[in-house]
Design an enzyme around this catalytic site. Structure first.
Site, PDB file in Angstrom:
ATOM      1  N   ASP A  31       0.870  -1.186   0.000  1.00 22.62           N
ATOM      2  CA  ASP A  31       0.000   0.000   0.000  1.00 22.62           C
ATOM      3  C   ASP A  31       0.901   1.229   0.000  1.00 22.62           C
ATOM      4  O   ASP A  31       1.812   1.331   0.819  1.00 22.62           O
ATOM      5  CB  ASP A  31      -0.922  -0.006   1.245  1.00 22.62           C
ATOM      6  CG  ASP A  31      -2.096   0.966   1.106  1.00 22.62           C
ATOM      7  OD1 ASP A  31      -1.863   2.146   0.798  1.00 22.62           O
ATOM      8  OD2 ASP A  31      -3.235   0.529   1.316  1.00 22.62           O
ATOM      9  N   SER A 124     -17.187  -2.741  -8.439  1.00 18.51           N
ATOM     10  CA  SER A 124     -18.150  -1.866  -7.760  1.00 18.51           C
ATOM     11  C   SER A 124     -19.488  -1.919  -8.482  1.00 18.51           C
ATOM     12  O   SER A 124     -19.537  -2.107  -9.713  1.00 18.51           O
ATOM     13  CB  SER A 124     -17.596  -0.436  -7.803  1.00 18.51           C
ATOM     14  OG  SER A 124     -18.591   0.492  -7.441  1.00 18.51           O
ATOM     15  N   TYR A 148     -13.879   7.308 -12.545  1.00 20.45           N
ATOM     16  CA  TYR A 148     -13.662   6.252 -11.551  1.00 20.45           C
ATOM     17  C   TYR A 148     -14.381   4.971 -11.992  1.00 20.45           C
ATOM     18  O   TYR A 148     -13.793   3.885 -12.013  1.00 20.45           O
ATOM     19  CB  TYR A 148     -14.161   6.691 -10.162  1.00 20.45           C
ATOM     20  CG  TYR A 148     -14.294   5.530  -9.211  1.00 20.45           C
ATOM     21  CD1 TYR A 148     -13.166   4.897  -8.700  1.00 20.45           C
ATOM     22  CD2 TYR A 148     -15.551   5.026  -8.862  1.00 20.45           C
ATOM     23  CE1 TYR A 148     -13.294   3.795  -7.852  1.00 20.45           C
ATOM     24  CE2 TYR A 148     -15.688   3.939  -8.020  1.00 20.45           C
ATOM     25  CZ  TYR A 148     -14.562   3.328  -7.519  1.00 20.45           C
ATOM     26  OH  TYR A 148     -14.677   2.233  -6.696  1.00 20.45           O
ATOM     27  N   LYS A 152     -13.054   0.946 -13.213  1.00 19.42           N
ATOM     28  CA  LYS A 152     -13.534  -0.369 -12.755  1.00 19.42           C
ATOM     29  C   LYS A 152     -13.987  -1.220 -13.939  1.00 19.42           C
ATOM     30  O   LYS A 152     -13.674  -2.402 -14.039  1.00 19.42           O
ATOM     31  CB  LYS A 152     -14.688  -0.201 -11.753  1.00 19.42           C
ATOM     32  CG  LYS A 152     -14.261   0.417 -10.437  1.00 19.42           C
ATOM     33  CD  LYS A 152     -13.308  -0.486  -9.670  1.00 19.42           C
ATOM     34  CE  LYS A 152     -12.779   0.144  -8.412  1.00 19.42           C
ATOM     35  NZ  LYS A 152     -11.627  -0.526  -7.837  1.00 19.42           N
ATOM     36  N   PRO A 292     -25.628  15.681  -8.821  1.00 18.21           N
ATOM     37  CA  PRO A 292     -25.572  15.220 -10.213  1.00 18.21           C
ATOM     38  C   PRO A 292     -24.985  13.800 -10.291  1.00 18.21           C
ATOM     39  O   PRO A 292     -24.014  13.492  -9.591  1.00 18.21           O
ATOM     40  CB  PRO A 292     -24.638  16.213 -10.901  1.00 18.21           C
ATOM     41  CG  PRO A 292     -24.662  17.423 -10.024  1.00 18.21           C
ATOM     42  CD  PRO A 292     -24.908  16.952  -8.631  1.00 18.21           C
ATOM     43  N   GLY A 293     -25.590  12.973 -11.124  1.00 21.44           N
ATOM     44  CA  GLY A 293     -25.067  11.618 -11.328  1.00 21.44           C
ATOM     45  C   GLY A 293     -25.688  10.572 -10.415  1.00 21.44           C
ATOM     46  O   GLY A 293     -25.516   9.374 -10.638  1.00 21.44           O
TER      47      GLY A 293
END
Ligand code: NAD
Ligand code: WQD
Length: 336
Positions: A31, A124, A148, A152, A292-293
């Site tokens: 990490d 996701s 993002y 994915k 929004p979204g």
């Protein structure tokens, strides 16, 4: 087994390390701490009494990651490492594509050269885009509404292509719904930097009087009370889903996709109500404009994971609220 956990110092990764160690696995963590603290791993070591070899390096650094594979007999990888803030990804798309995709490419390349044949990937529910109906099965059409989400989606495609070239190998694409909650000890939990983007950490910060009130983004959706409905899943149930996916992958080849959710939808107002009841803390709120979204409703059909992985989320909303609050209360400034 010895499992490499990328992004293991983060929220879901640290909880998964605990469950892996409790099941008798060995864990190695990579990490770069871009969104976490190594303190989380020290606490996992305290809670489990086990040692975690930790490499504070970037997953896209091929030379450093080659060392990790050389120094341990890694048999499987759980890949959490990635940037995850939707709004930030809109402002910094290249950073998101570079970080999330390039690190995955390095990982795949090294897994293949070290003959490490099993990979669990953090996907996701965002890959369902603006889903038309609920509950959402794994077979629903895929799309993404922001960079993002596209990382994915692209990584899912990349892994599907890669796995066909790797004899005897298997990958699980786990599509998480809305992870919340914390380890029941209150020692590890979600530690967002700055103003939280997600609902539960915002609520806990309002409860702790770090923020004045919650803004509820819209109350005119076509839902039970007009506020957005989501499938909140306790992070410890989610962590167990990874252990179960790993158990299954050992006997499988090819690519397998699973939704990890509870199958229950909870509205924003219902979550606020449940939090107040579970913790006794008042949550002042105001109704503001839609974000929004956002979609009105999103919850999982998780029956495939139940059938094929023998996994089911068992923790309810009250436990999610109680554990989120215990973590916030006992660690008002997170790991700092
Ligand atoms: P997190 O930010 O707490 O954990 C991700 C970890 O990856 C962090 O510790 C970060 O420091 C590390 N990291 C990022 N880029 C790296 C790189 N290039 N090299 C090495 N380490 C790197 O996030 P989380 O909530 O634990 O999420 C874990 C994974 O699950 C992410 O891939 C995320 O996209 C995915 N996911 C999260 C949610 C959610 O709501 N939390 C929902 C669905 C999917
Ligand atoms: C939940 C509900 C908001 C904050 C996001 C990502 C998704 C996934 C999980 C990674 C919605 C409302 C929120 C607030 C509010 N992450 N809300 N006030 O949007 O379902 O999913 O996290 O893969 O990709 O998009 O989760 O927690 O942000 O919102 O009213 O201050 O709470 O409108 O209805 P979301 P969230």
């Amino acid at each position: 087994m010895t499992i490499l956990v990328t992004g293991g110092a983060g929220y879901i990764g640290s909880h998964t390390c605990i469950e892996l160690l409790n099941q008798g696995h060995k864990v190695v963590v990579v990490d770069n701490l871009v969104n976490s603290h190594s303190e989380s791993l020290q606490r996992v070591e305290e809670l489990t009494g086990k040692n975690i070899p930790f490499y504070a390096v970037d997953l896209s650094n091929e030379a450093e990651i080659t060392k990790v594979f050389s120094e341990h007999s890694i048999e499987a990888v759980i890949h959490f490492a990635g940037l995850k803030a939707v709004g930030e990804s809109v402002k910094q798309p290249i950073r998101y594509y570079d970080n999330n995709i390039r690190s995955t490419l390095v990982l795949c390349k090294l897994m293949q050269s070290f003959s490490v044949k099993h990979l669990v990937f953090s996907s996701s529910a965002t890959v369902y885009g603006l889903a038309e109906s609920n509950p959402i099965p794994e077979t629903a059409p895929l799309s993404a509404t922001n960079p993002y989400g596209r990382t994915k989606l692209f990584i899912e495609y990349i892994l599907n292509d890669w796995i066909t070239t790797f004899d005897g190998a298997s990958v699980a694409l786990l599509r998480y719904f809305n992870p919340v909650g914390a380890h029941a000890s209150g020692r590890i939990g979600e530690d967002p930097q700055g103003i939280p983007n997600n609902l539960m950490p915002y609520i806990t910060q309002v409860a702790a009087v770090r923020r004045e009130k919650l803004s509820i983004f819209g109350n005119d959706y076509d839902t039970v009370d007009g506020t957005g409905v989501r499938d909140y899943i306790h992070v410890v149930d989610l962590a167990m889903g990874h252990v179960k996916a790993l158990d299954a992958l050992i006997h499988l080849t090819g690519s397998h996709v699973y939704n990890l959710g509870t199958g229950n939808g909870t509205s924003v107002l219902e979550l606020v109500q449940a939090f107040q009841q579970a913790t006794g803390q008042p949550i002042p709120y105001e109704i503001s404009a839609r974000r929004p979204g956002d979609v009105a409703t999103c919850f999982a059909d998780s029956s495939k994971a139940e059938r094929e992985l023998n996994w089911k989320a068992v923790r309810g909303i009250v436990e999610m609220c109680r554990d989120s609050w215990k973590w916030q209360k006992e660690n008002p400034n997170g790991y700092k």
